[in-house]
Structure formats: C-alpha cells, structure tokens
Design a protein around this motif. Structure first.
Motif, PDB file in Angstrom:
ATOM      1  N   ASN A 164     -23.396  39.188  14.823  1.00 50.85           N
ATOM      2  CA  ASN A 164     -24.303  38.389  13.992  1.00 50.85           C
ATOM      3  C   ASN A 164     -25.374  37.784  14.887  1.00 50.85           C
ATOM      4  N   ASP A 165     -26.646  38.106  14.630  1.00 49.18           N
ATOM      5  CA  ASP A 165     -27.701  37.664  15.544  1.00 49.18           C
ATOM      6  C   ASP A 165     -28.087  36.198  15.371  1.00 49.18           C
ATOM      7  N   LYS A 166     -27.510  35.511  14.383  1.00 50.08           N
ATOM      8  CA  LYS A 166     -27.807  34.086  14.196  1.00 50.08           C
ATOM      9  C   LYS A 166     -26.624  33.170  14.479  1.00 50.08           C
ATOM     10  N   ILE A 167     -25.442  33.742  14.647  1.00 51.72           N
ATOM     11  CA  ILE A 167     -24.246  32.932  14.872  1.00 51.72           C
ATOM     12  C   ILE A 167     -23.603  33.340  16.193  1.00 51.72           C
ATOM     13  N   LYS A 168     -23.396  32.343  17.058  1.00 53.41           N
ATOM     14  CA  LYS A 168     -22.623  32.541  18.276  1.00 53.41           C
ATOM     15  C   LYS A 168     -21.413  31.620  18.225  1.00 53.41           C
ATOM     16  N   VAL A 169     -20.284  32.102  18.707  1.00 53.86           N
ATOM     17  CA  VAL A 169     -19.088  31.268  18.814  1.00 53.86           C
ATOM     18  C   VAL A 169     -18.688  31.210  20.284  1.00 53.86           C
ATOM     19  N   ILE A 170     -18.481  29.987  20.785  1.00 55.05           N
ATOM     20  CA  ILE A 170     -18.081  29.797  22.184  1.00 55.05           C
ATOM     21  C   ILE A 170     -16.898  28.821  22.214  1.00 55.05           C
ATOM     22  N   PHE A 171     -16.416  28.516  23.405  1.00 55.13           N
ATOM     23  CA  PHE A 171     -15.290  27.589  23.555  1.00 55.13           C
ATOM     24  C   PHE A 171     -15.802  26.162  23.712  1.00 55.13           C
ATOM     25  N   GLY A 172     -15.092  25.209  23.063  1.00 55.83           N
ATOM     26  CA  GLY A 172     -15.523  23.815  23.096  1.00 55.83           C
ATOM     27  C   GLY A 172     -14.421  22.841  23.470  1.00 55.83           C
ATOM     28  N   PRO A 173     -13.772  22.985  24.628  1.00 53.80           N
ATOM     29  CA  PRO A 173     -12.751  21.997  25.001  1.00 53.80           C
ATOM     30  C   PRO A 173     -13.323  20.590  24.877  1.00 53.80           C
ATOM     31  N   HIS A 174     -12.560  19.689  24.264  1.00 52.70           N
ATOM     32  CA  HIS A 174     -13.125  18.405  23.861  1.00 52.70           C
ATOM     33  C   HIS A 174     -13.616  17.573  25.039  1.00 52.70           C
ATOM     34  N   ALA A 175     -12.755  17.263  25.975  1.00 53.64           N
ATOM     35  CA  ALA A 175     -13.127  16.397  27.099  1.00 53.64           C
ATOM     36  C   ALA A 175     -12.048  16.496  28.172  1.00 53.64           C
ATOM     37  N   PRO A 176     -12.366  16.112  29.407  1.00 56.03           N
ATOM     38  CA  PRO A 176     -11.349  16.166  30.465  1.00 56.03           C
ATOM     39  C   PRO A 176     -10.107  15.326  30.154  1.00 56.03           C
ATOM     40  N   TYR A 177     -10.280  14.209  29.450  1.00 57.19           N
ATOM     41  CA  TYR A 177      -9.132  13.331  29.189  1.00 57.19           C
ATOM     42  C   TYR A 177      -8.291  13.801  28.004  1.00 57.19           C
ATOM     43  N   THR A 178      -8.724  14.838  27.278  1.00 59.47           N
ATOM     44  CA  THR A 178      -7.923  15.378  26.170  1.00 59.47           C
ATOM     45  C   THR A 178      -7.478  16.817  26.428  1.00 59.47           C
TER      46      THR A 178
ATOM     47  N   LEU B 277      -7.944  20.750  22.058  1.00 65.20           N
ATOM     48  CA  LEU B 277      -7.312  19.526  22.530  1.00 65.20           C
ATOM     49  C   LEU B 277      -5.837  19.781  22.819  1.00 65.20           C
ATOM     50  N   ASP B 278      -5.249  18.905  23.611  1.00 64.85           N
ATOM     51  CA  ASP B 278      -3.823  19.040  23.920  1.00 64.85           C
ATOM     52  C   ASP B 278      -2.944  18.690  22.732  1.00 64.85           C
ATOM     53  N   PHE B 279      -3.450  17.881  21.794  1.00 62.94           N
ATOM     54  CA  PHE B 279      -2.619  17.422  20.681  1.00 62.94           C
ATOM     55  C   PHE B 279      -2.988  18.147  19.382  1.00 62.94           C
ATOM     56  N   PRO B 280      -2.135  18.090  18.382  1.00 67.45           N
ATOM     57  CA  PRO B 280      -2.385  18.824  17.133  1.00 67.45           C
ATOM     58  C   PRO B 280      -3.586  18.271  16.377  1.00 67.45           C
ATOM     59  N   THR B 281      -4.257  19.155  15.640  1.00 68.98           N
ATOM     60  CA  THR B 281      -5.334  18.781  14.734  1.00 68.98           C
ATOM     61  C   THR B 281      -5.055  19.420  13.372  1.00 68.98           C
ATOM     62  N   ASN B 282      -5.896  19.146  12.411  1.00 74.45           N
ATOM     63  CA  ASN B 282      -5.745  19.783  11.095  1.00 74.45           C
ATOM     64  C   ASN B 282      -5.962  21.286  11.163  1.00 74.45           C
ATOM     65  N   TRP B 283      -6.606  21.747  12.239  1.00 72.02           N
ATOM     66  CA  TRP B 283      -6.967  23.153  12.363  1.00 72.02           C
ATOM     67  C   TRP B 283      -5.903  23.967  13.083  1.00 72.02           C
ATOM     68  N   ALA B 284      -5.252  23.358  14.105  1.00 72.03           N
ATOM     69  CA  ALA B 284      -4.260  24.070  14.904  1.00 72.03           C
ATOM     70  C   ALA B 284      -3.315  23.059  15.551  1.00 72.03           C
ATOM     71  N   GLN B 285      -2.155  23.528  15.921  1.00 74.86           N
ATOM     72  CA  GLN B 285      -1.118  22.620  16.431  1.00 74.86           C
ATOM     73  C   GLN B 285      -1.088  22.503  17.953  1.00 74.86           C
ATOM     74  N   THR B 286      -1.480  23.553  18.656  1.00 74.07           N
ATOM     75  CA  THR B 286      -1.394  23.563  20.118  1.00 74.07           C
ATOM     76  C   THR B 286      -2.723  24.015  20.719  1.00 74.07           C
ATOM     77  N   PRO B 287      -2.938  23.753  22.014  1.00 67.98           N
ATOM     78  CA  PRO B 287      -4.157  24.266  22.653  1.00 67.98           C
ATOM     79  C   PRO B 287      -4.283  25.785  22.530  1.00 67.98           C
ATOM     80  N   ASP B 288      -3.181  26.496  22.712  1.00 64.55           N
ATOM     81  CA  ASP B 288      -3.240  27.955  22.624  1.00 64.55           C
ATOM     82  C   ASP B 288      -3.623  28.422  21.226  1.00 64.55           C
ATOM     83  N   GLU B 289      -3.140  27.722  20.191  1.00 63.32           N
ATOM     84  CA  GLU B 289      -3.533  28.086  18.823  1.00 63.32           C
ATOM     85  C   GLU B 289      -5.033  27.872  18.619  1.00 63.32           C
ATOM     86  N   HIS B 290      -5.560  26.758  19.129  1.00 67.48           N
ATOM     87  CA  HIS B 290      -7.003  26.517  19.054  1.00 67.48           C
ATOM     88  C   HIS B 290      -7.772  27.651  19.742  1.00 67.48           C
TER      89      HIS B 290
END
Length: 437
Positions: free
Chosen positions: A181-195, A154-167
């Motif tokens: 890990n054959d059971k875990i995949k990690v991908i990118f999850g931008p929240h929504a166009p308006y955020t 997201l464009d705004f801070p969260t408890n996890w990270a402060q900036t989009p680049d940090e996320h």
C-alpha cells in the motif's frame, strides 16, 4: 498543449526545496497524482490544458504538513485529564481510560476524528502510535491521507495484546498486510525505555533489520525518566538503545528533552531522527528539546503534535510557531530556528524522518502532489514582506483553504470532501456521553 488533471495558480509557491525558494505568481501542474511542473503562471495557461483549474490569488501553496508523532484515537479523550504531571496523567487517567474503552471501534472512530482535524489544519501525512492499528489504517484509507502506523509494544498487557511478543507478532502481520500500500506504512513502536525490557527490544531490532522498517519510540521525555533508568539500569536510555543496536538511521526518537552532550553525540553518530513535540512537552512540563544544538550537529529534527489528550490539538501551524518561539530562549539566540527552517521541520524534515522524502515533503517535479494552500489575503496578514514569516508567526489553521493528497482534493475551501464532518462530530459526542457516563 499538454492535457493534465489539475493546474493550481497561486500568489506564492513555497516548495521547501534545498534552495529555500519563494516563488511568486507560480503554478503547479498535476498529472496522475504527481507534480509534473512548477512554472510562472503567465506561462502555465499556454502550456497546459487542465481538467480542473484553480486560481488562488492571495494564497500560498506549501507541502502538506507531515505530523510525525501522535496518538490519533486519543482525540476522543481530548481535555479529559488536563493540568497534571506526566506520570499522574498516564498512570491515574490515560491508562485506566484506555483499559476500559480502547477497542477496534474506538480506534476507528477516534482516528477518523483526528484525520478530519488534521486535514483542516493542512496535514497530509501523519504517524500514529496506537493500538488496533488495522482500524487506524482503515480510517486513514477512508480519509485519503498518508499514514505511518507504529503500534505500541509494552511489557504489560493491553486491550490489544497480552505480552510483548503478541504485540510484536500483530505488528509483523500488519507490516506484511500493508507492504504494497503506497499510502500506509506499518513500523514498530515500542512505547518507552521504562515500559520495555531488553528482550522485546532485541527482537524488535532483529525484525526491524529483517523487514527493513523503522522504529519509533518515546525517549528521554523527562529528566525523571532518565534518572529512573540510570538508577535501575546504570546507563542513560539513549546509551542503552545504542548498546542493544536499536539506535540507527531508521530510529525515530520522540520528545528528547533531557539530553546530555553524550546523548547528542550518540544520536548524531547513529544518524537517528528527533521528533519534536513542543506543545505537549510544555503542557506536561516535560522539558525543552535543544533543537538548535541538535541541528548544528546535523541531526534531522522533525515536528509532531503528540495526541490531542496532551496537547490538546493536532494543529501543525501552531506547533511550528511554538517550536520557533521556544527554540530561541532555549538556545539563547534570536536566530535559532528561523521561519523557513520551522516550515521545513513540519514538512521535508518529517518526510525524511519517515523515509518518505523521495515522494513527499516538498513541492518538486516528480514528487506526489501532497499540497496545502493557505490564505494570506485578509487583514491579519497585511502587509506581507515575507510570506514564510507570516505562515509561521502570524497564521492560524482556519486560513488553510485547500488540501490535496496524491492530487486528490481532501479539503475544498474549508469543506472536507472524503469525511462526513457532521457524522464525525455526532460520533465524538456519543463517545463523550459513554465515557463520562
């Protein structure tokens, strides 16, 4: 006779293959976590010697459900802010609660609660769009489930990270951590166009291509969202994502209720996937995804529950029934989304959307043994003309009896084998006391 790990004899095997077969009195043979044979039960006992044999007369074997979209940790907010408009729900309730409570511990505990519920509902694979994804991964590993993790940006801070680049940096680090890990995949999850502004979306597009991972995003969730983006940016969200280069055959678009013919053209041309969350859409009055129209254009439509804070359950059987029911009046056709295709949305279509279809999503030789059994032998299921119809239109999640992932049993006659049910319940109640207090 060949020695194997597990032989499951069932009244029906519903593989959700291309032929849309329904196999009666068949067995599934499992070795080293894979399906090595599907054959008539009267032949199985003479061909295989199994360390573990289950006779499930009156039950159907189906692929484990693939829940393509949710926010697992939000199970700890279940029922906390009901019967509200989407933006009121988000701005006045969910985001303040997340700001106060979301942490590594919250996510681990909430994800384990969600995993327990999903296993008991027949789900073997889930996609989770939430913060502190390393904690979610630990919970998924503990449960034995398969998971795609797409932490929000997201464009705004969260408890996890402060900036989009940090996320983005945190997600890139997790992609590397779990790449083997054959059971875990990690991908990118931008929240929504308006955020999300253009700059982080461009970086996500570049990293997605560089690392070879998909992107999941809430898109066209409401008419209000689409009109707001038109007013602010001069184009519809789908066209904006296309112009940025994000809309491609690895893009997973969640909700998609407010669609024009032009939007559908863009989605079909890109080969993007639509992740349909019918019950959350209904509860938040977000709108109706035009499933029949999308499928007729060759677009892959899969199924998700969304989070328990807006649904309020993680029940893919219920989601299937709702999807099949509302597809018909939306299309003004009683033949829209028939039962077997609804089951496909909840299984193989989800595997395709998550790029896991070579391993899971159907019961076929060579695939991983991700399986659920559902009992169809009680009064409420009689008589049985078509077991698939019964599963979609007349069954509930308490009929799920057994669940396997990679041939390992996670649910045995309704009892969890990898998760301490009593401890999870006690933990959830402790969180409720803290949050309410």
């Amino acid at each position: 006779m060949q020695t194997i790990d597990t032989l499951i004899n069932a009244r029906w095997v519903i593989p959700v293959n291309k032929q849309r077969d329904v196999l009666e009195h068949h067995s599934v043979a499992i070795l080293d976590g894979k399906i090595i044979d599907i054959l008539p039960s009267d032949q199985a006992s003479s061909q295989y010697s199994a360390a573990n044999t289950l006779n499930l007369e009156g039950q159907a074997l189906i692929p484990g459900f693939v829940n393509t979209h949710g926010h697992c940790a939000m199970s700890l907010f279940r029922g906390m802010a009901d019967d509200l408009e989407l933006m009121t729900w988000l701005n006045d309730h969910m985001w303040p609660a997340e700001g106060k409570w979301v942490s590594d511990e919250f996510v681990k505990d909430g994800t384990l609660l969600a995993a327990a519920e999903m296993i008991r509902s027949g789900t073997t694979t889930f996609s989770d769009n939430y913060f502190f994804a390393d904690a979610a991964a630990r919970a998924a590993i503990e449960s034995g489930m398969r998971a795609q993790l797409c932490p929000p940006i997201l464009d705004f801070p969260t408890n996890w990270a402060q900036t989009p680049d940090e996320h983005i940096d945190l997600i890139a680090e997790l992609i590397g951590k779990y790449k083997d890990n054959d059971k875990i995949k990690v991908i990118f999850g931008p929240h929504a166009p308006y955020t999300c502004s253009d700059e982080p979306l461009i970086r996500i597009k570049e990293l997605s291509e560089q690392l070879g991972v998909p992107v999941q995003m809430h898109v066209h969730e409401t008419e209000v969202e689409v009109q707001g983006q038109l007013d602010e940016r001069g184009n519809r969200p789908i066209r904006r994502l296309k112009n940025i280069g994000l809309l491609n055959d690895k893009f997973q678009a969640v909700h998609m209720t407010a669609l024009s013919d032009e939007d559908i053209d863009d989605i079909a041309e890109a080969g993007a996937h639509v992740l349909h969350c019918p019950e959350s859409n209904l509860k938040l009055a977000s709108g109706f995804c035009p499933v029949d129209k999308l499928q007729k254009r060759g677009i892959n439509v899969a199924l998700g529950t969304d989070g328990a804070a807006s649904n309020n359950d993680l029940d893919m059987l219920g989601e299937m029934r709702t999807a099949a029911m509302i597809a018909k009046p939306v299309a003004q056709s009683a033949v829209a989304l028939p039962a077997y295709e609804a089951l496909a949305m909840a299984t193989i279509n989800g595997a395709i959307a998550l790029d896991w279809d070579k391993e899971i999503g159907s019961l076929e030789v060579g695939k991983r043994a991700d399986i659920a059994s559902i009992a169809l032998d009680d009064l409420e299921s009689q008589p049985i003309y078509d077991p698939v119809s019964h599963i979609v239109y007349a069954s509930t999640r308490d009929q799920i009896k057994h669940v396997w992932v990679d041939g390992k049993q996670l649910l045995n006659d309704r009892e969890l084998t990898t998760i301490d049910k009593a401890a999870v319940i006690e933990n959830a109640q402790q969180w409720q006391k803290k949050i309410r207090g």
